[in-house]
Scaffold this motif. Structure first.
Motif, PDB file in Angstrom:
ATOM      1  N   CYS A   1      -1.322   0.128  10.886  1.00  0.00           N
ATOM      2  CA  CYS A   1      -0.179   0.136  11.723  1.00  0.00           C
ATOM      3  C   CYS A   1       0.268   1.740  12.033  1.00  0.00           C
ATOM      4  O   CYS A   1       0.600   2.027  13.069  1.00  0.00           O
ATOM      5  CB  CYS A   1       0.987  -0.713  11.437  1.00  0.00           C
ATOM      6  N   TYR A   2       0.337   2.300  10.854  1.00  0.00           N
ATOM      7  CA  TYR A   2       0.663   3.893  10.910  1.00  0.00           C
ATOM      8  C   TYR A   2      -0.487   4.783  11.731  1.00  0.00           C
ATOM      9  O   TYR A   2      -0.169   5.410  12.365  1.00  0.00           O
ATOM     10  CB  TYR A   2       0.823   4.431   9.426  1.00  0.00           C
ATOM     11  N   ARG A   3      -1.529   4.362  11.525  1.00  0.00           N
ATOM     12  CA  ARG A   3      -2.831   5.132  12.204  1.00  0.00           C
ATOM     13  C   ARG A   3      -3.572   4.236  12.863  1.00  0.00           C
ATOM     14  O   ARG A   3      -4.803   3.902  12.512  1.00  0.00           O
ATOM     15  CB  ARG A   3      -3.619   6.067  11.481  1.00  0.00           C
ATOM     16  N   PRO A   4      -3.345   3.478  14.094  1.00  0.00           N
ATOM     17  CA  PRO A   4      -4.110   2.560  14.795  1.00  0.00           C
ATOM     18  C   PRO A   4      -5.377   3.263  15.303  1.00  0.00           C
ATOM     19  O   PRO A   4      -6.446   2.812  15.713  1.00  0.00           O
ATOM     20  CB  PRO A   4      -3.204   2.118  15.813  1.00  0.00           C
ATOM     21  N   ASP A   5      -5.299   4.780  15.513  1.00  0.00           N
ATOM     22  CA  ASP A   5      -6.321   5.408  15.963  1.00  0.00           C
ATOM     23  C   ASP A   5      -7.717   5.504  15.073  1.00  0.00           C
ATOM     24  O   ASP A   5      -8.662   5.650  15.378  1.00  0.00           O
ATOM     25  CB  ASP A   5      -5.921   6.854  16.634  1.00  0.00           C
ATOM     26  N   VAL A   6      -6.818   5.415  13.794  1.00  0.00           N
ATOM     27  CA  VAL A   6      -8.123   5.550  12.661  1.00  0.00           C
ATOM     28  C   VAL A   6      -8.462   3.999  12.487  1.00  0.00           C
ATOM     29  O   VAL A   6      -9.624   3.689  12.445  1.00  0.00           O
ATOM     30  CB  VAL A   6      -7.630   6.299  11.562  1.00  0.00           C
ATOM     31  N   GLY A   7      -7.570   2.985  12.189  1.00  0.00           N
ATOM     32  CA  GLY A   7      -7.801   1.755  11.834  1.00  0.00           C
ATOM     33  C   GLY A   7      -8.147   1.770  10.550  1.00  0.00           C
ATOM     34  O   GLY A   7      -8.231   2.850   9.627  1.00  0.00           O
ATOM     35  N   TYR A   8      -9.047   0.598  10.017  1.00  0.00           N
ATOM     36  CA  TYR A   8      -9.496   0.596   9.003  1.00  0.00           C
ATOM     37  C   TYR A   8     -11.033   0.786   8.806  1.00  0.00           C
ATOM     38  O   TYR A   8     -11.604   0.414   9.886  1.00  0.00           O
ATOM     39  CB  TYR A   8      -9.154  -0.963   8.207  1.00  0.00           C
ATOM     40  N   VAL A   9     -11.189   1.553   7.924  1.00  0.00           N
ATOM     41  CA  VAL A   9     -12.803   2.006   7.619  1.00  0.00           C
ATOM     42  C   VAL A   9     -13.184   1.742   6.381  1.00  0.00           C
ATOM     43  O   VAL A   9     -12.242   1.852   5.501  1.00  0.00           O
ATOM     44  CB  VAL A   9     -12.880   3.437   8.000  1.00  0.00           C
ATOM     45  N   GLN A  10     -14.415   0.997   6.207  1.00  0.00           N
ATOM     46  CA  GLN A  10     -14.977   0.690   5.110  1.00  0.00           C
ATOM     47  C   GLN A  10     -15.096   1.827   3.995  1.00  0.00           C
ATOM     48  O   GLN A  10     -15.409   2.820   4.326  1.00  0.00           O
ATOM     49  CB  GLN A  10     -16.485   0.005   5.293  1.00  0.00           C
ATOM     50  N   GLY A  11     -14.679   1.523   2.859  1.00  0.00           N
ATOM     51  CA  GLY A  11     -14.509   2.381   1.942  1.00  0.00           C
ATOM     52  C   GLY A  11     -13.129   2.829   1.441  1.00  0.00           C
ATOM     53  O   GLY A  11     -12.810   3.355   0.378  1.00  0.00           O
ATOM     54  N   MET A  12     -12.211   2.597   2.407  1.00  0.00           N
ATOM     55  CA  MET A  12     -10.644   2.938   2.313  1.00  0.00           C
ATOM     56  C   MET A  12     -10.163   2.173   1.149  1.00  0.00           C
ATOM     57  O   MET A  12      -9.416   2.642   0.475  1.00  0.00           O
ATOM     58  CB  MET A  12      -9.959   2.857   3.435  1.00  0.00           C
ATOM     59  N   SER A  13     -10.511   0.898   0.712  1.00  0.00           N
ATOM     60  CA  SER A  13     -10.021  -0.068  -0.055  1.00  0.00           C
ATOM     61  C   SER A  13     -10.215   0.691  -1.507  1.00  0.00           C
ATOM     62  O   SER A  13      -9.281   0.437  -2.346  1.00  0.00           O
ATOM     63  CB  SER A  13     -10.931  -0.935  -0.113  1.00  0.00           C
ATOM     64  N   PHE A  14     -11.175   1.503  -1.921  1.00  0.00           N
ATOM     65  CA  PHE A  14     -11.298   2.033  -3.216  1.00  0.00           C
ATOM     66  C   PHE A  14     -10.441   3.188  -3.378  1.00  0.00           C
ATOM     67  O   PHE A  14      -9.888   3.202  -4.446  1.00  0.00           O
ATOM     68  CB  PHE A  14     -13.088   2.447  -3.316  1.00  0.00           C
ATOM     69  N   ILE A  15     -10.075   3.867  -2.333  1.00  0.00           N
ATOM     70  CA  ILE A  15      -9.233   4.971  -2.405  1.00  0.00           C
ATOM     71  C   ILE A  15      -7.855   4.440  -2.965  1.00  0.00           C
ATOM     72  O   ILE A  15      -7.052   4.942  -3.643  1.00  0.00           O
ATOM     73  CB  ILE A  15      -9.244   6.024  -1.259  1.00  0.00           C
ATOM     74  N   ALA A  16      -7.398   3.439  -1.852  1.00  0.00           N
ATOM     75  CA  ALA A  16      -6.100   2.870  -2.307  1.00  0.00           C
ATOM     76  C   ALA A  16      -5.947   2.113  -3.385  1.00  0.00           C
ATOM     77  O   ALA A  16      -4.879   2.249  -4.072  1.00  0.00           O
ATOM     78  CB  ALA A  16      -5.901   1.925  -1.033  1.00  0.00           C
ATOM     79  N   ALA A  17      -7.185   1.710  -3.879  1.00  0.00           N
ATOM     80  CA  ALA A  17      -7.002   0.963  -5.072  1.00  0.00           C
ATOM     81  C   ALA A  17      -6.862   1.929  -6.316  1.00  0.00           C
ATOM     82  O   ALA A  17      -6.023   1.486  -7.035  1.00  0.00           O
ATOM     83  CB  ALA A  17      -8.185   0.100  -5.423  1.00  0.00           C
ATOM     84  N   VAL A  18      -7.416   2.925  -6.384  1.00  0.00           N
ATOM     85  CA  VAL A  18      -7.300   4.268  -7.343  1.00  0.00           C
ATOM     86  C   VAL A  18      -5.934   4.343  -7.394  1.00  0.00           C
ATOM     87  O   VAL A  18      -5.387   4.762  -8.506  1.00  0.00           O
ATOM     88  CB  VAL A  18      -8.358   5.444  -7.225  1.00  0.00           C
ATOM     89  N   LEU A  19      -5.450   4.715  -6.209  1.00  0.00           N
ATOM     90  CA  LEU A  19      -3.977   4.936  -6.119  1.00  0.00           C
ATOM     91  C   LEU A  19      -2.784   4.045  -6.740  1.00  0.00           C
ATOM     92  O   LEU A  19      -2.015   4.357  -7.510  1.00  0.00           O
ATOM     93  CB  LEU A  19      -3.600   5.367  -4.413  1.00  0.00           C
ATOM     94  N   ILE A  20      -3.286   3.035  -6.210  1.00  0.00           N
ATOM     95  CA  ILE A  20      -2.408   1.873  -6.705  1.00  0.00           C
ATOM     96  C   ILE A  20      -2.465   1.539  -8.340  1.00  0.00           C
ATOM     97  O   ILE A  20      -1.383   1.459  -9.156  1.00  0.00           O
ATOM     98  CB  ILE A  20      -2.772   0.325  -6.142  1.00  0.00           C
ATOM     99  N   LEU A  21      -3.354   2.028  -8.896  1.00  0.00           N
ATOM    100  CA  LEU A  21      -3.599   1.884 -10.386  1.00  0.00           C
ATOM    101  C   LEU A  21      -2.794   2.967 -11.055  1.00  0.00           C
ATOM    102  O   LEU A  21      -2.592   3.134 -12.317  1.00  0.00           O
ATOM    103  CB  LEU A  21      -4.999   2.036 -10.778  1.00  0.00           C
ATOM    104  N   ASN A  22      -2.634   4.171 -10.260  1.00  0.00           N
ATOM    105  CA  ASN A  22      -1.672   5.198 -11.020  1.00  0.00           C
ATOM    106  C   ASN A  22      -0.284   5.305 -10.396  1.00  0.00           C
ATOM    107  O   ASN A  22       0.470   6.359 -10.756  1.00  0.00           O
ATOM    108  CB  ASN A  22      -2.441   6.466 -10.547  1.00  0.00           C
ATOM    109  N   LEU A  23      -0.047   4.847  -9.122  1.00  0.00           N
ATOM    110  CA  LEU A  23       1.314   4.994  -8.602  1.00  0.00           C
ATOM    111  C   LEU A  23       1.928   3.790  -8.062  1.00  0.00           C
ATOM    112  O   LEU A  23       1.265   2.663  -8.149  1.00  0.00           O
ATOM    113  CB  LEU A  23       1.052   5.787  -7.256  1.00  0.00           C
ATOM    114  N   ASP A  24       3.284   3.834  -7.905  1.00  0.00           N
ATOM    115  CA  ASP A  24       4.116   2.744  -7.332  1.00  0.00           C
ATOM    116  C   ASP A  24       3.635   2.455  -5.750  1.00  0.00           C
ATOM    117  O   ASP A  24       2.834   3.410  -5.244  1.00  0.00           O
ATOM    118  CB  ASP A  24       5.500   3.079  -7.483  1.00  0.00           C
TER     119      ASP A  24
END
Length: 437
Positions: free
Chosen positions: A247-270
């Motif tokens: 929703c923040y970047r509809p021009d980019v949308g979701y691209v395969q692989g993003m989930s891994f980056i978000a997951a690593v950040l979730i493990l280290n941040l609120d």
């Protein structure tokens, strides 16, 4: 029915039918009369052994056992030989036990040393570096600490500061984006066709495909951890961050692989801080080039990478060229997930540590470090096996050897650094396109 007595006589025994009718003592006496062996009383040692009600725990101990009474006794030489063999076995077993004990002791000492090192580093980061971030982040001492790996307890804070927030995203903006994402999910699940003004030009089919891809990718994100899959403690958090980003970047949308980056950040941040870091990280030139599939920029990165590849590993570079193995075959997956899918998680986090310090250059330096580490193996492989090997790296990568290999990579080519080489490659590719056009 007649018993086959011949088979029994071969072994000096009597048929089963007869055995059941005779007393064991009579059988022993008959056997001794036939063989000419007089009955000898058992020695105290033999008597004790006979009365034991358990079997030896190891077949090694059988080497000292006397033969059964109905067989000839061991010759003295053979008994002595067996005794020596047994003693040698015991000595070897003791050596192995001592070696294993020393290994365990060494591992324990190393673990204690590592824990002390991490504890001291945490104090340094919390008391000296983080309170004075602006003045200390670029100092030599901090850069060295960075290379050694940021302690997990302060890793999230350091990453947030290093990545920055150029986009000025607030926690409130994350809540707004998440609310819009949830509204879209409800709309799609009920078959609604409402289109918000921000999504003009993006069809419902595109949004639905993006949503389905998020669901599919989440199920494949760190499957061994079992924390991001359906029912796991971080499933909804990961789903929320990825949905909010679309929703923040509809021009980019979701691209395969993003989930891994978000997951690593979730493990280290609120959650909200993870979203802020995620959005700013994906806004970096290298990540944006790959996630928006900007072919021109991607070719520039590949060309710059090959310059340093040839400079650092000429033999392997020639082997790759000979086998027509281009960088996109292995680099795309590494860059898309920032190595979090390809490397063990703890090692990937250490790569992220230095990536936050050095920027995109370190992503390509890491790639060259991997190639250098496995150079001897890769030079013996053909196209298919190289591609398979680099797609799924060994899981037991030793961290110190890995970072030693990366440290050996020189990111200078003819006195030109990464950024300069990239600009030259970009201008050369642009000139080629103009010439062709």
């Amino acid at each position: 029915e007649k018993q086959n007595d011949v088979g029994w006589k071969l072994f000096g025994k009597v048929p089963i039918r007869e055995t059941s009718q005779k007393d064991p003592k009579k059988m022993q006496k008959e056997y001794e009369e036939k063989t000419g062996r007089a009955h000898r009383p058992l020695s105290p040692k033999q008597n004790v052994r006979k009365n034991l009600d358990f079997e030896p725990l190891s077949t090694t101990a059988l080497i000292l056992e006397d033969r059964p009474a109905n067989l000839p006794a061991k010759p003295a030489e053979e008994a002595q030989k067996h005794r020596q063999q047994y003693e040698e076995m015991v000595v070897q077993a003791k050596k192995r036990e001592l070696k294993e004990a020393q290994k365990r002791k060494k591992q324990l000492e190393e673990r204690c040393k590592l824990e002390d090192s991490i504890g001291n580093a945490v104090l340094t980061w919390n008391n000296e570096i983080l309170p004075n971030w602006e003045t200390m982040c670029c100092s030599r001492k901090v850069r060295e600490l960075w290379w050694q790996g940021i302690p997990p307890s302060v890793r999230g804070k350091v990453w947030s500061l290093a990545i920055g927030n150029e986009l000025n995203i607030t926690h409130e903006l994350y809540d707004i984006c998440l609310a819009r994402a949830k509204e879209k999910w409800r709309s799609l699940s009920t078959g609604g066709a409402e289109v918000e003004c921000e999504d003009a030009g993006f069809s419902a089919a595109d949004r639905e495909a993006s949503l389905e891809l998020i669901k599919l990718d989440i199920s494949r994100t760190f499957p061994n951890l079992c924390i991001f899959q359906q029912g796991g403690p971080y499933h909804d958090t990961l789903h929320s961050i990825l949905g909010a980003y679309t929703c923040y970047r509809p021009d980019v949308g979701y691209v395969q692989g993003m989930s891994f980056i978000a997951a690593v950040l979730i493990l280290n941040l609120d959650t909200a801080d993870a979203f802020i870091a995620f959005s700013n990280l994906l806004n970096k030139p290298c990540q944006m080039a790959f996630f928006r599939v900007d072919h021109g920029l991607m070719l520039t990165y590949f060309a710059a990478f090959e310059v340093f590849f040839e400079e650092n590993l000429p033999k392997l570079f020639a082997h790759f060229k000979k086998n027509n193995l281009t960088p996109d075959i292995y680099l795309i997956d590494w860059i898309f997930t920032l190595y979090s899918k390809s490397l063990p998680l703890d090692l990937a986090c250490r790569v992220w540590d230095v990536f936050c310090r050095d920027g995109e250059e370190f992503l390509f330096r890491t790639a060259l470090g991997i190639l250098k580490l496995f150079e001897d193996i890769l030079t013996k492989m053909d196209f298919i096996h190289i591609a398979q090997f680099l797609t799924k790296l060994p899981e037991d990568l030793p961290s110190e050897e890995f970072f030693t290999s990366i440290a050996a990579i020189q990111m200078q080519s003819r006195n030109k650094k990464w950024a300069q080489v990239k600009r030259i490659c970009q201008s050369e590719l642009a000139h080629c396109r103009v010439s062709i056009g």
